[in-house]
Design a protein around this motif. Sequence first.
Motif, mmCIF file in Angstrom:
data_model
loop_
_atom_site.group_PDB
_atom_site.id
_atom_site.type_symbol
_atom_site.label_atom_id
_atom_site.label_comp_id
_atom_site.label_asym_id
_atom_site.label_seq_id
_atom_site.Cartn_x
_atom_site.Cartn_y
_atom_site.Cartn_z
ATOM 1 N N UNK A 98 0.832 -1.212 0.000
ATOM 2 C CA UNK A 98 0.000 0.000 0.000
ATOM 3 C C UNK A 98 0.863 1.258 0.000
ATOM 4 N N UNK A 99 1.900 1.262 0.833
ATOM 5 C CA UNK A 99 2.774 2.428 0.893
ATOM 6 C C UNK A 99 3.538 2.608 -0.420
ATOM 7 N N UNK A 100 3.979 1.491 -0.990
ATOM 8 C CA UNK A 100 4.696 1.576 -2.269
ATOM 9 C C UNK A 100 3.798 2.098 -3.370
ATOM 10 N N UNK A 101 2.557 1.632 -3.400
ATOM 11 C CA UNK A 101 1.620 2.096 -4.408
ATOM 12 C C UNK A 101 1.334 3.582 -4.241
ATOM 13 N N UNK A 102 1.176 4.020 -2.998
ATOM 14 C CA UNK A 102 0.918 5.439 -2.746
ATOM 15 C C UNK A 102 2.107 6.285 -3.189
ATOM 16 N N UNK A 103 3.326 5.786 -2.902
ATOM 17 C CA UNK A 103 4.526 6.518 -3.316
ATOM 18 C C UNK A 103 4.613 6.578 -4.837
ATOM 19 N N UNK A 104 4.331 5.444 -5.499
ATOM 20 C CA UNK A 104 4.445 5.404 -6.956
ATOM 21 C C UNK A 104 3.382 6.283 -7.605
ATOM 22 N N UNK A 105 2.216 6.389 -6.978
ATOM 23 C CA UNK A 105 1.173 7.257 -7.525
ATOM 24 C C UNK A 105 1.617 8.714 -7.519
ATOM 25 N N UNK A 106 2.424 9.087 -6.516
ATOM 26 C CA UNK A 106 2.894 10.476 -6.418
ATOM 27 C C UNK A 106 4.156 10.721 -7.245
ATOM 28 N N UNK A 107 5.044 9.736 -7.296
ATOM 29 C CA UNK A 107 6.374 9.962 -7.876
ATOM 30 C C UNK A 107 6.713 9.016 -9.027
ATOM 31 N N UNK A 108 5.725 8.332 -9.583
ATOM 32 C CA UNK A 108 6.005 7.324 -10.595
ATOM 33 C C UNK A 108 6.712 7.856 -11.827
ATOM 34 N N UNK A 109 6.287 9.024 -12.314
ATOM 35 C CA UNK A 109 6.918 9.568 -13.521
ATOM 36 C C UNK A 109 8.379 9.920 -13.265
ATOM 37 N N UNK A 110 8.662 10.497 -12.097
ATOM 38 C CA UNK A 110 10.053 10.818 -11.761
ATOM 39 C C UNK A 110 10.874 9.547 -11.577
ATOM 40 N N UNK A 111 10.248 8.512 -10.998
ATOM 41 C CA UNK A 111 10.965 7.254 -10.801
ATOM 42 C C UNK A 111 11.328 6.624 -12.140
ATOM 43 N N UNK A 112 10.402 6.658 -13.098
ATOM 44 C CA UNK A 112 10.673 6.088 -14.418
ATOM 45 C C UNK A 112 11.771 6.873 -15.126
ATOM 46 N N UNK A 113 11.734 8.196 -15.006
ATOM 47 C CA UNK A 113 12.732 9.033 -15.682
ATOM 48 C C UNK A 113 14.111 8.895 -15.035
ATOM 49 N N UNK A 114 14.195 9.183 -13.729
ATOM 50 C CA UNK A 114 15.496 9.172 -13.065
ATOM 51 C C UNK A 114 16.012 7.750 -12.848
ATOM 52 N N UNK A 115 15.097 6.769 -12.817
ATOM 53 C CA UNK A 115 15.530 5.391 -12.671
ATOM 54 C C UNK A 115 16.392 4.922 -13.828
#
Length: 219
Positions: A98-115
Amino acid sequence: MDIAGWAVSVMEALGAPGAGLLIALENLFPPLPSEVILPLAGFSASQGNLSLTAALIWTTAGSVAGAIVLYWIGALIGRDRLRRIVARMPLLKLSDVDRTEAWFARHGTKAVFFGRFVPIFRSLISVPAGVERMRFGVFLLYTALGSAIWNTVFVVAGYVLGENWHVIESSVGVYSKIVLAAVAVAAVVFVVARVRRNRRERALATTRAVGRARAYDPR
């Protein structure tokens, strides 16, 4: 150097599309090092075996192609199946998901880019994007942008350094080891903290059960 020799042979046989194929495979099999393949593509371009522009275009296309495969693997796994898997794992909880999903909902685009700039994660970040069904167009855009930057840096560096392209591999190897060491430390800390927490929770549950038993004991 065996990987380097194999990569060179593929690029000699297929040209720039061969470089794209190698990078697509690197996304699917992270042990294949992009810090070897990309500078080699630049070195091959400096030798006139392929054009620099073609190397940049095809390696970025390969990165995106590999990421798409991983995205759909994540989509096939899906949230429900992931939650069932996590529910069976002793040290993980659904609240972690649940926490991971909430984090990804907020920061998913940045995670995909900077990842795309982090070894190992540059491939794996596509899987949670698929699990969470990030909008496919957005996923493609940020994957392409991040991959284009990463690939350009290493291909151009290999082009400029020429026969000294292996210097890049050594430098990035240190960076990769630091990242992996940080991940290993974080994993150990997580496991130790979770084991201690589980023990405290079991001890507290036992204490409460004993307390309730004593409260209802008629003697």
